[in-house]
Structures are given as structure tokens and as C-alpha cells.
Design an enzyme around this catalytic site. Structure first.
Site, PDB file in Angstrom:
ATOM      1  N   SER A 113       0.809  -1.217   0.000  1.00 17.48           N
ATOM      2  CA  SER A 113       0.000   0.000   0.000  1.00 17.48           C
ATOM      3  C   SER A 113       0.846   1.274   0.000  1.00 17.48           C
ATOM      4  O   SER A 113       1.614   1.505  -0.910  1.00 17.48           O
ATOM      5  CB  SER A 113      -0.961  -0.036   1.183  1.00 17.48           C
ATOM      6  OG  SER A 113      -1.867   1.027   1.110  1.00 17.48           O
ATOM      7  N   HIS A 114       0.737   2.039   1.066  1.00 13.09           N
ATOM      8  CA  HIS A 114       1.372   3.356   1.140  1.00 13.09           C
ATOM      9  C   HIS A 114       2.773   3.287   1.742  1.00 13.09           C
ATOM     10  O   HIS A 114       3.419   4.320   1.908  1.00 13.09           O
ATOM     11  CB  HIS A 114       0.491   4.266   1.993  1.00 13.09           C
ATOM     12  CG  HIS A 114       0.123   3.603   3.288  1.00 13.09           C
ATOM     13  ND1 HIS A 114      -0.810   2.601   3.352  1.00 13.09           N
ATOM     14  CD2 HIS A 114       0.591   3.759   4.534  1.00 13.09           C
ATOM     15  CE1 HIS A 114      -0.907   2.173   4.600  1.00 13.09           C
ATOM     16  NE2 HIS A 114      -0.065   2.860   5.339  1.00 13.09           N
ATOM     17  N   ASP A 277      -2.260   6.481  -3.524  1.00 10.96           N
ATOM     18  CA  ASP A 277      -1.112   5.857  -2.863  1.00 10.96           C
ATOM     19  C   ASP A 277      -0.475   4.756  -3.713  1.00 10.96           C
ATOM     20  O   ASP A 277      -0.825   4.589  -4.879  1.00 10.96           O
ATOM     21  CB  ASP A 277      -1.520   5.307  -1.488  1.00 10.96           C
ATOM     22  CG  ASP A 277      -2.414   4.084  -1.617  1.00 10.96           C
ATOM     23  OD1 ASP A 277      -3.157   4.002  -2.608  1.00 10.96           O
ATOM     24  OD2 ASP A 277      -2.356   3.209  -0.736  1.00 10.96           O
ATOM     25  N   ASP A 279      -0.773   1.545  -4.092  1.00  8.73           N
ATOM     26  CA  ASP A 279      -1.598   0.560  -4.798  1.00  8.73           C
ATOM     27  C   ASP A 279      -2.926   1.136  -5.289  1.00  8.73           C
ATOM     28  O   ASP A 279      -3.790   0.390  -5.752  1.00  8.73           O
ATOM     29  CB  ASP A 279      -1.834  -0.668  -3.918  1.00  8.73           C
ATOM     30  CG  ASP A 279      -2.600  -0.338  -2.652  1.00  8.73           C
ATOM     31  OD1 ASP A 279      -2.500   0.813  -2.178  1.00  8.73           O
ATOM     32  OD2 ASP A 279      -3.314  -1.217  -2.140  1.00  8.73           O
ATOM     33  N   ASP A 281      -5.545   2.668  -3.781  1.00  9.03           N
ATOM     34  CA  ASP A 281      -6.841   2.626  -3.097  1.00  9.03           C
ATOM     35  C   ASP A 281      -7.099   3.851  -2.218  1.00  9.03           C
ATOM     36  O   ASP A 281      -8.231   4.095  -1.816  1.00  9.03           O
ATOM     37  CB  ASP A 281      -7.025   1.312  -2.314  1.00  9.03           C
ATOM     38  CG  ASP A 281      -5.934   1.067  -1.291  1.00  9.03           C
ATOM     39  OD1 ASP A 281      -5.007   1.898  -1.187  1.00  9.03           O
ATOM     40  OD2 ASP A 281      -6.010   0.027  -0.597  1.00  9.03           O
ATOM     41  N   ARG A 282      -6.056   4.626  -1.929  1.00  2.63           N
ATOM     42  CA  ARG A 282      -6.288   5.825  -1.098  1.00  2.63           C
ATOM     43  C   ARG A 282      -6.458   7.061  -1.969  1.00  2.63           C
ATOM     44  O   ARG A 282      -6.035   7.081  -3.131  1.00  2.63           O
ATOM     45  CB  ARG A 282      -5.102   6.053  -0.166  1.00  2.63           C
ATOM     46  CG  ARG A 282      -4.939   4.985   0.855  1.00  2.63           C
ATOM     47  CD  ARG A 282      -3.855   5.347   1.854  1.00  2.63           C
ATOM     48  NE  ARG A 282      -3.885   4.382   2.941  1.00  2.63           N
ATOM     49  CZ  ARG A 282      -3.317   4.533   4.113  1.00  2.63           C
ATOM     50  NH1 ARG A 282      -2.631   5.637   4.361  1.00  2.63           N
ATOM     51  NH2 ARG A 282      -3.408   3.614   5.045  1.00  2.63           N
ATOM     52  N   LYS A 376     -11.298   0.022  -1.043  1.00  3.44           N
ATOM     53  CA  LYS A 376     -11.381   1.464  -1.221  1.00  3.44           C
ATOM     54  C   LYS A 376     -10.779   1.798  -2.582  1.00  3.44           C
ATOM     55  O   LYS A 376     -10.033   1.013  -3.139  1.00  3.44           O
ATOM     56  CB  LYS A 376     -10.701   2.203  -0.083  1.00  3.44           C
ATOM     57  CG  LYS A 376      -9.281   1.802   0.203  1.00  3.44           C
ATOM     58  CD  LYS A 376      -8.813   2.561   1.435  1.00  3.44           C
ATOM     59  CE  LYS A 376      -7.448   2.107   1.892  1.00  3.44           C
ATOM     60  NZ  LYS A 376      -7.504   1.118   2.984  1.00  3.44           N
TER      61      LYS A 376
HETATM   62  C1  G1P Z   1      -3.994   1.797   8.223  1.00  2.00           C
HETATM   63  C2  G1P Z   1      -5.179   2.721   8.347  1.00  2.00           C
HETATM   64  C3  G1P Z   1      -6.450   1.958   8.079  1.00  2.00           C
HETATM   65  C4  G1P Z   1      -6.373   1.292   6.707  1.00  2.00           C
HETATM   66  C5  G1P Z   1      -5.114   0.460   6.622  1.00  2.00           C
HETATM   67  C6  G1P Z   1      -4.919  -0.111   5.217  1.00  2.00           C
HETATM   68  O1  G1P Z   1      -4.102   0.759   9.165  1.00  2.00           O
HETATM   69  O2  G1P Z   1      -5.214   3.329   9.613  1.00  2.00           O
HETATM   70  O3  G1P Z   1      -7.544   2.826   8.159  1.00  2.00           O
HETATM   71  O4  G1P Z   1      -7.493   0.480   6.484  1.00  2.00           O
HETATM   72  O5  G1P Z   1      -3.970   1.233   6.930  1.00  2.00           O
HETATM   73  O6  G1P Z   1      -4.817   0.889   4.251  1.00  2.00           O
HETATM   74  P1  G1P Z   1      -3.342   0.781  10.598  1.00  2.00           P
HETATM   75  O7  G1P Z   1      -1.877   0.973  10.294  1.00  2.00           O
HETATM   76  O8  G1P Z   1      -3.896   1.955  11.336  1.00  2.00           O
HETATM   77  O9  G1P Z   1      -3.692  -0.529  11.229  1.00  2.00           O
HETATM   78 ZN    ZN Z   2      -3.260   1.421  -0.350  1.00  3.12          ZN
END
Ligand code: G1P
Ligand code: ZN
Length: 543
Positions: A113-114, A277, A279, A281-282, A376
Site C-alpha cells: 500500500s502506502h 497511494d 496501490d 486505493d487511497r 477502497k
Molecule cells: C492503516 C489505516 C487503516 C487502513 C489500513 C490499510 O491501518 O489506519 O484505516 O485500512 O492502513 O490501508 P493501521 O496501520 O492503522 O492498522
Molecule cells: Zn493502499
């Protein structure tokens, strides 16, 4: 082709977190590490053999190697057909869309992801089920249990498969179809939004800047925003995906999307700024000199949904994760629809969507989505905003301000303390949890606490219960302080503190967010002795 069984001793750390198994690249590069988790997926998900599997990732470092390994293991497991994104690419929402469209038995998405990428960055793998959504907790637990007892995995030996050309090929008995990663997704977007109205707005001179952060949405945004909708060439910046995201941190927020934020607060700011981000989804949405909090964005989309063709008949209901601000609750109340409060993480929304309980949902962490997929969806949110802007003709700032004057404003912030000593972070949480019951009915610093607990969620569809989803302190005036430890971090622990205050009076809706929240932020630090336990005197990231 010969199936080879490889004997292994199990790894003890293959427990999926908030979103799949996420570790540093070096962990994934250990011999057999990826293979063991993939085998645990295959052993745990019933009905994959003989069916179709979707495969793709966000293109980060190790993506290409992992795709080849998974293809060879899929062939050994008797998967009938794999739909793999060209070059091994598929954004997370596009993967979800492809699983649904072709009725695949599931999909494997390679992404962290990010989180930053590259040889020193992170890698990740997750399984999405036939509904297109992340595996539910019972399934990820089964994978973990399986990984702990694993003694062997199966793989076939073969040359690398060419995934750079679209079209069919064969690996042993298994069919492979290399697909265009963008076209199914863009077709879905065109079915939801009024592309003609958006096109017309661009023709009249509307300007957008979309920062793809050298991650997966570059090709998607160029195709949809520039080619299909006619945004001027160059509207998408950092559009070429790189295995290390150009050295950046592919997280669309005020701290990490610096280039975009600077431009949106400059004298020549475009009408809209957006970013996605690693991947895809954000999303982050900005107007000229204006930031839309993700919680507000969800509320605005919900309030204006019927302006958009795909949602013209109204919303079944909405949902938000517990730490997300209650802005959307106000909208749901007025629309007379249900509003669900779920634990953090997208997987909890899937059941509500499959059961027809909700249409839109979102999280404060720059995630917004709907039942068009089961993830998302960053670009979807951008298109939703564009559609609203094309119909309303107002600026982003005007739309949000009008929203506040109608529903009230939920001032909101999240303070992250990253890479905290894991033991100290757990101690902080344990100690605070022990204090909660004594806080109820007290008014420290003059702020009246009416309730405090460790959030638990009962899924209304399958009845499953998720305990210990975050410490909540609720105040008489509707304010909230929430504490959670991240489930996606890979170094030490990350403490997240979420603070929210509700303001109905229009005259008080133009304050600086951090100032409006200051008394509650101060109390949050005191109640949990944050500086003592984290050994930090300020957060590492504020969003
Ligand atoms: C974080 C975000 C959460 C999101 C997840 C995946 O998780 O807070 O809302 O769904 O990334 O993108 P966390 O690191 O808080 O568990
Ligand atoms: Zn992501």
C-alpha cells in the site's frame, strides 16, 4: 510438467495484519518465505483449484519476481486460469473489479500500500475473496494457522512467463491471460459517472493536478483523466510507476504529497488537486488553498450522491471505521439511512455491502469507496468529486463550507507516533485501558467524559465479534479521543491518536484545526502519558 514438493520448516511470523502480510523486502527475500505464505493461502481457501485466480500488484520492488513464483505455484495447485495484469500490474481497486467482473474464485494482490518500496522498503501480499474484497478475519487466521504447521509447498519448474504482452498463454495445464490492467476498471468508472459532464467541465477550462506519486495510479489516471475526459496533458504528475516510487513515501497526505500540496497553496493553484497511494486505493482531495479531510470527503459524497448517475437512486446506508470522524453520521441521520461503525480496515465493509446494507463507506486514513468493488478506491473518489463539481459548478471549498453550514463541522486530526518501542507502546495501551472505567463521569481539564471503552464490533451479517479495536473516550459535547496501535507498520509500533470535536455554530467553523482541537489533544497526551511512553515530544506525522 513436473510438480516439485519442497520441504520447509515453517516461519513463525506470517500473521496477516490490517491488510495482508506486510514485511520488509529483505524478509520476503528469504528463501521459501513467499512460497510458504502462498502455500498457506492455497491450503486455506477452499475451491481455488479448478478455478480462476486474479494476480497483480502495485509494481513495487520484488513484484516481478513474486508474480513468477506465484504463477508456478498456482500451476502446481491446479488453478485453471490466472488473469494477470500486464507487467504484473493491477491497482488494488482494479484487482477487485477484475475478480468481480470475471467471477474469479479470488485474487492475490502484491502490495504494501502506502509503505515505501525499493530494496530497503516494504513488500506485501494479500488474498481477496470471490466478492473482490480482502479475506475476512477467520480466513486470514486460517492462513496464519496453516503457515505455522507448513512442512512443504508445491511448485512447478519452468522458465519465466512473459507477462509483458497481453494475451493468452499456458503454463503446464494452467491457462494464463495477460490483461490490460486499466480497461476493465475504466469501463466500470464510465458506468458510474457522468463522463460527458466532466468532459464539458474540462473543456471549459477546469484544471486538475493529480499526483500519482510514481505509483500504480499513473497509467490509470493518464488514461481516464487525460485521454478519456480531456484534462490537459500533464495534469497527472509523477505518472510513471517506479519500483521504489522515486524514493518517495507513496501516501497521499499533507506530509508526503509535498509537491502537490505546495502547488495547491500557490497563486496559480489548479481548481482541484488529488493524489493516490502505492496501490491506488487511497485518495487525497484538495481545492485551491483548501484541504478536504477524508472524513469530510465521505460525508460530502454521501450528501451529494444522488447527483451522480451510479448512485442516483439513493444510498442503502453508509459506514465508517470507528476512528473516522462522525461527519457522515450527520448526513445519514438527515437522509434517514443507516450508518455503521466498524473497526479499522476495509475488510469489515465487505459483509455490509454483500448484505446490501451500505452503498458508501470510508476511513479517515484517506480511504473512500462504494459497493462497485470491495476495496477502497482512490481514482473513483476523484471522479466522484469531479462529477459533483461538474453538476454543482461551485468550488471544492464552497461545497465543503456549504456542507458544514448545513450539517455542522467535525474538526478532526490524527497524530501518529511512529517506530515507538513495541513494548512501551503496549504498556501505554494496557495502562490506559485499565484507567478507562474510572474516567467515566469525570471532567479532567474541564472536559466531561461520558463513556470510555475498548471498541468491540459485532458484524451484523455473520455475527462474528472483533474485540479490542481501539480505546475510545467520548465527551458530553460529542468530542472523541481514540487510541490505537497500527496493524500495518513494520518497525516497532505506531501509536495513532485520533481527536474529533463537533461544531455546529457557523461562526466557529473557520478555525485552524489544530487550534480548535488543542484542549482535547492536550488531554489525550496527559491521559496516556504519551511523551513518557513514546519518548517523543511530538508526533512524527499529523494528518
Ligand atoms: C492503516 C489505516 C487503516 C487502513 C489500513 C490499510 O491501518 O489506519 O484505516 O485500512 O492502513 O490501508 P493501521 O496501520 O492503522 O492498522
Ligand atoms: Zn493502499
Amino acid at each position: 510438467m513436473m510438480i516439485k514438493s519442497v520441504s520447509v520448516s515453517p516461519f513463525d511470523d506470517q500473521k496477516p495484519g490490517t491488510s495482508g502480510l506486510r514485511k520488509s523486502v529483505v524478509v520476503f527475500q528469504q528463501p521459501h518465505y513467499l512460497e510458504c505464505f502462498v502455500q498457506a493461502i492455497f491450503n486455506s481457501v477452499p475451491g481455488l483449484a479448478g478455478n480462476t485466480l486474479v494476480l497483480g500488484g502495485d509494481g513495487r520492488y520484488h513484484n516481478a519476481e513474486a508474480i513468477q513464483t506465484i504463477l508456478r505455484m498456482a500451476a502446481a495447485h491446479g488453478i485453471k486460469k490466472v488473469l494477470v495484469g500486464q507487467y504484473g500490474l493491477l491497482s488494488t481497486p482494479a484487482a477487485s473489479a477484475v475478480i468481480r467482473k470475471y467471477q474469479a474464485a479470488g485474487g492475490i494482490i502484491l502490495s504494501a500500500s502506502h509503505n515505501p518500496g525499493g530494496p530497503d522498503g516494504d513488500f506485501g501480499i494479500k488474498f481477496n475473496s470471490a466478492n473482490g474484497g480482502p479475506a475476512v478475519e477467520s480466513l486470514t487466521e486460517a492462513m496464519y494457522a496453516n503457515s505455522q504447521q507448513l512442512t512443504e509447498y508445491q511448485i512447478i519448474e519452468s522458465e519465466p512467463v512473459d507477462i509483458n504482452e497481453q494475451g493468452p498463454s499456458q503454463l503446464g495445464e494452467m491457462q494464463i491471460e495477460v490483461i490490460d490492467p486499466v480497461s476493465d476498471y475504466s469501463e466500470l468508472m464510465a458506468s458510474l459517472f457522468d463522463f460527458d459532464a466532466i468532459r464539458q467541465m474540462f473543456r471549459k477550462g477546469f484544471r486538475i493536478r493529480f499526483d500519482a506519486m510514481h505509483a500504480i495510479t499513473g497509467p490509470y489516471a493518464r488514461e481516464i483523466l487525460e485521454r478519456e475526459l480531456g484534462a490537459e496533458a500533464g495534469s497527472v504528475i509523477n505518472a510513471v510507476p517506479k519500483t521504489d516510487f522515486g524514493g518517495g513515501h507513496p501516501d497521499p497526505n499533507l506530509a508526503h504529497a509535498k509537491e502537490l500540496v505546495t502547488e495547491m497553496y500557490s497563486a496559480h493553484a489548479p481548481d482541484m488537486g488529488a493524489a493516490s497511494d502505492g496501490d491506488g486505493d487511497r485518495n487525497m482531495i484538495l481545492g485551491q488553498h483548501f484541504f478536504v479531510t477524508p472524513s469530510d470527503s465521505l460525508a460530502v459524497l454521501a450528501a451529494n450522491a444522488t447527483l451522480v448517475p451510479g448512485y442516483a437512486s439513493g444510498l442503502a446506508g453508509v459506514a465508517r471505521s470507528m476512528p473516522t470522524s462522525q461527519a457522515v453520521d450527520q448526513v445519514a441521520k438527515e437522509l434517514g439511512i443507516a450508518c455503521y461503525e466498524t473497526p479499522t480496515g476495509w475488510k469489515f465493509f465487505g459483509n455490509l455491502m454483500d448484505g446490501g446494507h451500505i452503498t458508501l463507506c470510508g476511513e479517515e486514513s484517506f480511504g473512500t469507496g462504494s459497493d462497485h468493488v470491495r476495496e477502497k478506491d482512490g481514482l473513483w473518489a476523484v471522479l466522484f468529486w469531479l462529477n459533483i463539481l461538474a453538476v454543482e459548478g461551485d468550488s471544492i471549498k464552497q461545497i465543503v463550507q456549504q456542507h458544514w453550514s448545513r450539517f455542522g463541522r467535525n474538526y478532526y486530526t490524527r497524530h501518529d507516533y511512529e517506530a515507538v518501542d513495541a513494548e512501551r507502546a503496549s504498556e501505554l495501551m494496557l495502562r490506559l485501558e485499565g484507567k478507562l472505567e474510572y474516567l467515566i463521569g469525570t471532567a479532567p481539564n474541564g472536559l466531561h467524559i461520558t463513556a470510555a471503552d475498548n471498541f468491540a464490533y459485532t458484524d451484523p451479517v455473520d455475527g462474528s465479534i472483533s474485540h479490542k479495536q481501539g480505546l475510545r473516550i467520548l465527551f458530553a459535547d460529542g468530542a472523541r479521543i481514540i487510541y490505537r496501535l497500527s496493524g500495518t507498520g513494520t518497525q516497532g509500533a505506531t501509536l495513532r491518536i485520533y481527536v474529533e470535536v463537533y461544531e455546529q455554530a457557523a461562526s466557529k467553523q473557520e478555525q485552524d484545526t489544530q487550534q480548535a482541537l488543542a484542549p482535547y489533544i492536550q488531554l489525550a497526551l496527559e491521559l496516556a502519558q504519551v511523551p513518557t511512553y513514546t519518548a517523543m515530544n511530538k508526533p512524527t506525522v499529523i494528518t
